[in-house]
Motif scaffolding. Structure first.
Motif, PDB file in Angstrom:
ATOM      1  N   UNK A 170       0.838  -1.193   0.000  1.00 33.40           N
ATOM      2  CA  UNK A 170       0.000   0.000   0.000  1.00 33.40           C
ATOM      3  C   UNK A 170       0.879   1.252   0.000  1.00 33.40           C
ATOM      4  N   UNK A 171       0.363   2.284  -0.621  1.00 37.68           N
ATOM      5  CA  UNK A 171       1.068   3.554  -0.591  1.00 37.68           C
ATOM      6  C   UNK A 171       1.072   4.097   0.836  1.00 37.68           C
ATOM      7  N   UNK A 172       2.221   4.558   1.325  1.00 34.92           N
ATOM      8  CA  UNK A 172       2.259   5.087   2.694  1.00 34.92           C
ATOM      9  C   UNK A 172       1.435   6.365   2.830  1.00 34.92           C
ATOM     10  N   UNK A 173       0.870   6.561   3.990  1.00 34.32           N
ATOM     11  CA  UNK A 173       0.073   7.772   4.229  1.00 34.32           C
ATOM     12  C   UNK A 173       0.954   9.018   4.192  1.00 34.32           C
ATOM     13  N   UNK A 174       2.206   8.860   4.603  1.00 32.73           N
ATOM     14  CA  UNK A 174       3.121   9.996   4.615  1.00 32.73           C
ATOM     15  C   UNK A 174       3.550  10.347   3.196  1.00 32.73           C
ATOM     16  N   UNK A 175       3.485  11.622   2.857  1.00 32.53           N
ATOM     17  CA  UNK A 175       3.926  12.111   1.557  1.00 32.53           C
ATOM     18  C   UNK A 175       5.211  12.917   1.737  1.00 32.53           C
ATOM     19  N   UNK A 176       6.262  12.497   1.060  1.00 34.31           N
ATOM     20  CA  UNK A 176       7.562  13.134   1.264  1.00 34.31           C
ATOM     21  C   UNK A 176       7.716  14.448   0.491  1.00 34.31           C
ATOM     22  N   UNK A 177       6.774  14.730  -0.415  1.00 32.03           N
ATOM     23  CA  UNK A 177       6.829  15.952  -1.227  1.00 32.03           C
ATOM     24  C   UNK A 177       8.153  16.058  -1.976  1.00 32.03           C
ATOM     25  N   UNK A 183      12.776   3.596   2.851  1.00 35.37           N
ATOM     26  CA  UNK A 183      11.616   2.703   2.777  1.00 35.37           C
ATOM     27  C   UNK A 183      11.857   1.356   3.439  1.00 35.37           C
ATOM     28  N   UNK A 184      13.127   0.942   3.574  1.00 38.54           N
ATOM     29  CA  UNK A 184      13.479  -0.383   4.099  1.00 38.54           C
ATOM     30  C   UNK A 184      12.847  -1.500   3.267  1.00 38.54           C
ATOM     31  N   UNK A 185      12.630  -1.227   1.982  1.00 37.94           N
ATOM     32  CA  UNK A 185      12.007  -2.241   1.119  1.00 37.94           C
ATOM     33  C   UNK A 185      12.830  -3.522   1.057  1.00 37.94           C
ATOM     34  N   UNK A 186      14.135  -3.402   0.974  1.00 36.61           N
ATOM     35  CA  UNK A 186      14.982  -4.602   0.878  1.00 36.61           C
ATOM     36  C   UNK A 186      14.805  -5.492   2.102  1.00 36.61           C
TER      37      UNK A 186
END
Length: 215
Positions: A170-177, A183-186
């Motif tokens: 899911x897209x995070x609620x926080x928007x970095x603009x 992201x710690x995706x790895x």
């Protein structure tokens, strides 16, 4: 307790064991027994006699595919049959560690390709079908030391799995603009990938042996 020294054959370790009678968990001292071609039935029997003499009633055995799967495609389980019969004779229960063919010391941690996954599937089918009826079998160790290394391998299969996992996030609620964010995706994917592979192996086992214990 009697003292003994068999450094190349037996490595002592501690494990937790489920008691079928009390449905609880307790620590147990056991050993890893290394079965190799060239060992005679008498030698194999000795390893388990030593365990019985030392009040060690559980062990792990790496089920090396390379010891059983012949170049012509046939399977010869006789060396490990000797081990399972010796374990039963000496009242030792076996955690059988799945060990598909590999050129690494630590064993297969992830599939390298769709074809490799099919080869692992066939290996599991052979192991579970043949050994599930041995009374000495206590359960299956799905992967030898899962998670060791701290990163997923870079190959086409991993990239496919990562793409599928990423698409489900899911897209995070926080928007970095536009600012950089971590992201710690790895790390999150590695956790998912380890869990997926362990679950896949367990399901393969239990499709053949519904009561197969997996650890």
């Amino acid at each position: 307790m009697k003292r003994f020294l068999l450094p190349t054959l037996i490595m002592v370790f501690m494990m937790t064991v489920n008691s079928q009678a009390a449905n609880d968990v307790f620590p147990a001292i056991g050993a890893q027994v290394i079965i190799e071609p060239g060992q005679t039935p008498e030698e194999v029997d000795t390893w388990f006699r030593v365990l019985e003499d030392q009040d060690m009633h559980f062990c792990r055995i790496r089920m090396f595919e390379t010891h059983m799967h012949r170049p012509d495609g046939t399977w010869d389980f006789s060396l490990y049959d000797d081990a399972f019969r010796a374990a039963e004779k000496h009242h030792v229960k076996i955690y059988a560690t799945l060990f598909p063919a590999t050129n690494t010391v630590g064993g297969v941690k992830f599939p390298e390709s769709e074809e490799h996954l099919k080869e692992i599937q066939e290996y599991i089918r052979q192991m579970v079908t043949h050994f599930k009826s041995f009374p000495a079998l206590y359960g299956w160790v799905l992967i030898n030391e899962p998670g060791v290394g701290g990163q997923a391998p870079d190959n086409a299969f991993t990239r496919k799995m990562f793409a599928e996992w990423k698409a489900q996030q899911k897209e995070p609620a926080y928007k970095s603009k536009g600012y950089a964010r971590v992201t710690f995706d790895d790390q999150r994917f590695l956790l998912y990938y380890n869990t997926w592979f362990l679950d896949w192996i367990a399901k393969e086992i239990q499709a053949i042996d519904r009561n197969g214990r997996c650890t």
